[in-house]
Design an enzyme around this catalytic site. Structure first.
Site, PDB file in Angstrom:
ATOM      1  N   LEU A   1       0.840  -1.208   0.000  1.00  0.00           N
ATOM      2  CA  LEU A   1       0.000   0.000   0.000  1.00  0.00           C
ATOM      3  C   LEU A   1       0.875   1.258   0.000  1.00  0.00           C
ATOM      4  CD1 LEU A   1      -3.140   0.333  -0.064  1.00  0.00           C
ATOM      5  CD2 LEU A   1      -2.973   1.012   2.328  1.00  0.00           C
ATOM      6  N   GLY A   2       1.713   1.366  -1.040  1.00  0.00           N
ATOM      7  CA  GLY A   2       2.474   2.604  -1.251  1.00  0.00           C
ATOM      8  C   GLY A   2       1.645   3.552  -2.096  1.00  0.00           C
TER       9      GLY A   2
ATOM     10  N   ARG B   1       6.356  -6.644 -10.116  1.00  0.00           N
ATOM     11  CA  ARG B   1       7.501  -7.288 -10.756  1.00  0.00           C
ATOM     12  C   ARG B   1       7.207  -8.773 -10.866  1.00  0.00           C
ATOM     13  NH1 ARG B   1       8.866  -3.006 -12.316  1.00  0.00           N
ATOM     14  NH2 ARG B   1      10.806  -1.904 -11.875  1.00  0.00           N
TER      15      ARG B   1
ATOM     16  N   HIS C   1       4.688  -5.047 -19.996  1.00  0.00           N
ATOM     17  CA  HIS C   1       5.246  -4.091 -19.031  1.00  0.00           C
ATOM     18  C   HIS C   1       4.907  -2.652 -19.451  1.00  0.00           C
ATOM     19  CE1 HIS C   1       8.555  -3.626 -15.788  1.00  0.00           C
ATOM     20  NE2 HIS C   1       7.793  -2.533 -15.826  1.00  0.00           N
TER      21      HIS C   1
ATOM     22  N   ASP D   1       1.147  -7.681 -16.129  1.00  0.00           N
ATOM     23  CA  ASP D   1       1.922  -6.686 -16.881  1.00  0.00           C
ATOM     24  C   ASP D   1       3.415  -6.965 -16.763  1.00  0.00           C
ATOM     25  OD1 ASP D   1       2.285  -4.278 -18.394  1.00  0.00           O
ATOM     26  OD2 ASP D   1       2.810  -3.216 -16.544  1.00  0.00           O
TER      27      ASP D   1
ATOM     28  N   SER E   1       0.988  -4.864   3.907  1.00  0.00           N
ATOM     29  CA  SER E   1       2.269  -4.195   3.684  1.00  0.00           C
ATOM     30  C   SER E   1       3.165  -4.686   4.799  1.00  0.00           C
ATOM     31  CB  SER E   1       2.146  -2.675   3.830  1.00  0.00           C
ATOM     32  OG  SER E   1       1.578  -2.113   2.690  1.00  0.00           O
TER      33      SER E   1
ATOM     34  N   GLU F   1      11.415 -11.015 -18.503  1.00  0.00           N
ATOM     35  CA  GLU F   1      10.931 -10.189 -19.622  1.00  0.00           C
ATOM     36  C   GLU F   1      12.034 -10.035 -20.671  1.00  0.00           C
ATOM     37  OE1 GLU F   1       9.563  -6.616 -17.735  1.00  0.00           O
ATOM     38  OE2 GLU F   1       8.128  -7.721 -16.536  1.00  0.00           O
TER      39      GLU F   1
HETATM   40  C1  8YV Z   1       9.029   1.216 -16.702  1.00  0.00           C
HETATM   41  C2  8YV Z   1       9.026   0.444 -14.241  1.00  0.00           C
HETATM   42  O1  8YV Z   1       8.505   0.258 -17.544  1.00  0.00           O
HETATM   43  O2  8YV Z   1       8.821   2.303 -12.823  1.00  0.00           O
HETATM   44  C3  8YV Z   1       9.302   1.203 -12.992  1.00  0.00           C
HETATM   45  O3  8YV Z   1      10.041   0.680 -12.156  1.00  0.00           O
HETATM   46  O4  8YV Z   1       9.228  -0.726 -14.308  1.00  0.00           O
HETATM   47  C4  8YV Z   1       8.388   1.136 -15.396  1.00  0.00           C
HETATM   48  O5  8YV Z   1       7.933   2.383 -15.123  1.00  0.00           O
HETATM   49  C5  8YV Z   1      10.476   1.293 -16.956  1.00  0.00           C
HETATM   50  O6  8YV Z   1      11.250   1.687 -15.885  1.00  0.00           O
HETATM   51  C6  8YV Z   1      10.666   2.189 -18.167  1.00  0.00           C
HETATM   52  O7  8YV Z   1      11.961   2.461 -18.502  1.00  0.00           O
END
Ligand code: 8YV
Length: 312
Positions: A152-153, A232, A279, A256, A174, A261
């Site tokens: 919950l950030g 992630r 992503h 996402d 959290s 990846e």
């Molecule tokens: C981006 C991200 O896809 O904020 C993050 O940590 O994973 C995403 O915002 C990435 O960093 C874009 O370069």
């Protein structure tokens, strides 16, 4: 002389132009021989520009003796070795605040798409199956579900706010209870999964620790449960997730982010109970423009205020 910057991934034209205006930019990912390019310029690199998804590869740190700062285009720090950076006095910056709504929107979008089968129904129309009278399974109502948020950030809170008109209730886990929020706290991911129908993952990743979402948590989420991951890939045991989706342990997932990846497990590609994104949480015109500006600002602050006097 312009400071030398190592840019580790392709970024927006706005950001790349801004970098070029102020720095000598080296882009190994565009070079025919990336290793050779890094070898040639490594000793003079004072800043690395990278994405939150990519971070700084472990082997690179030692090759950059003059490194002063890492500017992350994003908010995730799971792929930046913060202890090592601190030990070497390397400043690490991110782009918080400007992508909050965008990532939250995508999370809500994934939830609604999954519940209402938007993506598979779109395929049904495009593939000409409607006039043939082919059966399309009913969707599920999104409203009235119990929503859980892991982490919950800023983004977790934005998801909670956006989910409020739909949700029967909102709960979260959290590391510590968050002061001043009207949502029920659960002491573990397992307890949270047991209590909710839709589980949003927005907690920072940490590749060095076991995934918070494992087979037991998925079982607790249950056969009507939906999992939405905009955090992630490392937060979830991906093999356990694929198995849980395949055998009906959970109903569906909106994803996402992935463990490796841009490689997405083949099994997911054939499933109708998943919605997949490459992503894209922060990938809006508005967020990316503000992120670009912030990366440039972070670098400029570093070179004009912190270090300008110590270097020629
Ligand atoms: C981006 C991200 O896809 O904020 C993050 O940590 O994973 C995403 O915002 C990435 O960093 C874009 O370069």
């Amino acid at each position: 002389m312009k400071p030398d910057v190592l840019q580790l991934k392709a970024l927006s034209p706005q950001l790349e132009a801004g970098l070029e205006a102020a720095y000598t930019v080296h882009r190994p990912y565009r070079a025919a021989d990336p290793e050779a390019l890094i070898g040639e310029v490594a000793s003079k690199i004072r800043a690395v520009v990278t994405g939150g998804d990519l971070g700084v590869p472990t082997e690179l740190w030692d090759r950059l003796p003059a490194l002063e700062t890492v500017a992350v285009h994003g908010v995730g720090l799971d792929k930046v070795d913060l202890d090592l950076a601190a030990a070497r006095g390397i400043a690490v910056t991110t782009t918080p605040g400007v992508l909050t709504q965008d990532v939250a929107e995508l999370a809500i979008g994934l939830w609604l798409s999954l519940s209402r089968r938007l993506v598979s129904a779109d395929r049904y129309v495009r593939e000409g199956r409607w006039p043939k009278g082919e059966r399309l399974p009913l969707a599920w109502r999104a409203s009235g579900r119990k929503v859980g948020i892991l982490g919950l950030g800023q983004i977790g809170k934005a998801i909670a706010a956006m989910a409020t008109p739909f949700a029967a209730s909102i709960a979260y886990h959290s590391r510590r209870p968050v002061e001043g929020v009207p949502y029920a706290y659960h002491a573990s991911p397992l307890a949270l999964a047991k209590a909710v129908d839709v589980l949003f993952l927005v907690t920072p990743g940490d590749a060095g620790t076991p995934p918070l979402i494992d087979a037991a948590v998925l079982k607790a989420l249950g056969e009507d449960g939906l999992l939405i991951n905009v955090a992630r890939g490392s937060v979830v045991d991906e093999a356990a997730l694929v198995a849980a989706l395949a055998d009906g342990t959970i109903a569906g997932a909106g994803l996402d982010v992935f463990e490796d990846e841009p490689n997405v497990p083949q099994a997911l590609l054939a499933m109708e109970n998943v919605v997949l994104q490459p992503h894209r949480g922060s990938a809006t015109v508005e967020a990316r423009s503000a992120m670009a500006a912030l990366v440039l600002e972070n670098l400029e602050k570093h070179f004009t205020t912190t270090h300008s006097s110590s270097r020629p």
